[in-house]
Scaffold this motif. Structure first.
Motif, short mmCIF file in Angstrom:
data_model
loop_
_atom_site.label_atom_id
_atom_site.label_comp_id
_atom_site.label_asym_id
_atom_site.label_seq_id
_atom_site.Cartn_x
_atom_site.Cartn_y
_atom_site.Cartn_z
N SER A 90 0.85 -1.19 0.00
CA SER A 90 0.00 0.00 0.00
C SER A 90 0.88 1.23 0.00
O SER A 90 2.08 1.16 0.27
N CYS A 91 0.25 2.36 -0.28
CA CYS A 91 1.00 3.62 -0.24
C CYS A 91 1.57 3.87 1.14
O CYS A 91 2.74 4.25 1.28
N LEU A 92 0.78 3.65 2.19
CA LEU A 92 1.26 3.89 3.55
C LEU A 92 2.41 2.95 3.90
O LEU A 92 3.37 3.33 4.57
N GLY B 255 3.16 -0.06 -3.02
CA GLY B 255 3.90 0.99 -2.34
C GLY B 255 4.63 1.94 -3.26
O GLY B 255 5.23 2.93 -2.81
N ASN B 256 4.57 1.70 -4.58
CA ASN B 256 5.26 2.57 -5.54
C ASN B 256 4.89 4.03 -5.38
O ASN B 256 5.71 4.93 -5.58
N ARG C 61 -7.16 -3.29 8.82
CA ARG C 61 -6.58 -1.98 8.51
C ARG C 61 -5.68 -2.07 7.28
O ARG C 61 -5.67 -1.17 6.43
N ASP C 62 -4.90 -3.16 7.18
CA ASP C 62 -4.05 -3.34 6.00
C ASP C 62 -4.89 -3.41 4.74
O ASP C 62 -4.52 -2.85 3.69
N VAL C 63 -6.03 -4.09 4.82
CA VAL C 63 -6.91 -4.21 3.66
C VAL C 63 -7.46 -2.85 3.26
O VAL C 63 -7.51 -2.50 2.07
N VAL C 64 -7.84 -2.05 4.25
CA VAL C 64 -8.33 -0.69 3.96
C VAL C 64 -7.26 0.11 3.23
O VAL C 64 -7.54 0.83 2.26
N LEU D 7 -7.02 -1.02 -0.41
CA LEU D 7 -8.14 -0.53 -1.21
C LEU D 7 -8.04 0.97 -1.49
O LEU D 7 -8.54 1.45 -2.52
N ALA D 8 -7.39 1.70 -0.59
CA ALA D 8 -7.28 3.16 -0.75
C ALA D 8 -6.11 3.57 -1.63
O ALA D 8 -6.00 4.75 -1.99
N THR D 9 -5.25 2.63 -1.98
CA THR D 9 -4.04 2.97 -2.72
C THR D 9 -4.32 3.17 -4.20
O THR D 9 -4.96 2.34 -4.85
N GLU D 10 -3.85 4.29 -4.72
CA GLU D 10 -3.90 4.55 -6.16
C GLU D 10 -2.65 3.94 -6.79
O GLU D 10 -1.52 4.28 -6.41
#
Length: 289
Positions: free
Chosen positions: A41-43, A76-77, A121-124, A127-130
């Motif tokens: 993910s982005c985070l 994470g890119n 939380r990891d799944v959220v 899903l939020a990652t562009e």
């Protein structure tokens, strides 16, 4: 599972993260650094950057390399805004569709829990990652020049996916092989794997490796060339049994239900391998007479 980056070869580092038990690589050179894979993910990508800053506040990440298309190695890119992202051309072609696929799966069944290795939380966050696709792609090989050393990216054929690459640092005798190799679990034969091609692909990559080489898998501890050779032989046996059963006229259902002591992995873990192998064999054009 230790936290942060640890040096496994000269200026070659690995961090192993608990979510999806994924490895991230870091290669330092005179003219900047290369990150190999970026988490899910982005985070999580920003957390990788934090760990890099703890290793050295002056480290400048100029390049990111994705070993293959899957979300736990690419989402994470988006955190690496100052870096150029590199991947195989098949990753560039598939990244958007594969991101849609995995997000749909998580929406349908988040499946989180301690045994899964990730939380809701990891799944959220997933899903939020562009999704950020590669900036540069290649078909067979490409090189990143870090001034005093080179990082070579090579495609040797299909395996875990159709876009797996090896990331080789020749002067350090180190290589990242992504999910072509797994140490903490059996190889992942997913619905986009190519089990009949996989052994030959690993054979090609083994040509880069010697007795002292350090090999970083997509998941698990660093290994050596002998480990890669053993896992190649195990996958080759899966390939052999699939070919034997299909060639002998077995139905797929029978092939999936009959144990074989030669198989190195439990048969229930090989469902996708057999299905994908069957697809390869039954869709292959007939040999000329």
């Amino acid at each position: 599972m230790a936290s942060g980056f640890h040096e496994v070869a000269d200026r070659v580092f690995v961090a192993r993260y608990p979510q999806w038990d994924v490895n991230v690589g870091l290669v330092l050179g005179r003219d900047g650094a290369v990150v190999v894979d970026t988490r899910a993910s982005c985070l999580q990508g920003f957390a990788v950057l934090d760990d890099i800053r703890r290793l050295g506040s002056d480290i400048e990440v100029r390049h990111v390399v994705n070993t293959h298309v899957h979300f736990d190695h690419t989402f994470g890119n988006t955190a690496f805004t100052a870096a150029t992202v590199h991947a195989h051309a098949n990753v560039a072609r598939a990244v958007d569709a594969d991101a849609d696929r995995i997000k749909a799966l998580f929406r349908a069944d988040p499946g989180d829990g301690p045994e899964a290795g990730y939380t809701s939380r990891d799944v959220v966050e997933v899903l939020a990652t562009e999704v950020r696709p590669p900036d540069r792609s290649f078909e067979l090989s490409a090189t990143i020049d870090l001034g005093d050393r080179a990082v070579t990216m090579s495609w040797a054929g299909r395996g875990h996916t159709d876009g797996d690459i090896g990331v080789h640092i020749p002067d350090a005798d180190a290589m990242f092989l992504g999910d072509l190799i797994e140490e903490s679990a059996t190889p992942s034969f997913g619905g986009d794997s190519w089990p009949l091609d996989w052994p030959d692909t690993l054979t090609e990559h083994l040509g880069w490796l010697g007795p002292t080489s350090v090999v970083v898998p997509g998941h698990g501890k660093p290994v050596d060339a002998e480990f890669v050779r053993r896992q190649r032989d195990e996958i080759a046996m899966v390939d052999r049994v699939i070919r034997e059963r299909q060639g002998a006229g077995w139905s797929l259902e029978a092939a999936l239900s009959e144990p074989d002591e030669r198989l190195p992995y439990d048969l229930e873990r090989l469902d996708s391998a057999f299905r994908r192998g069957w697809e390869q064999l039954t869709s292959r054009p007939a040999e000329p007479a």
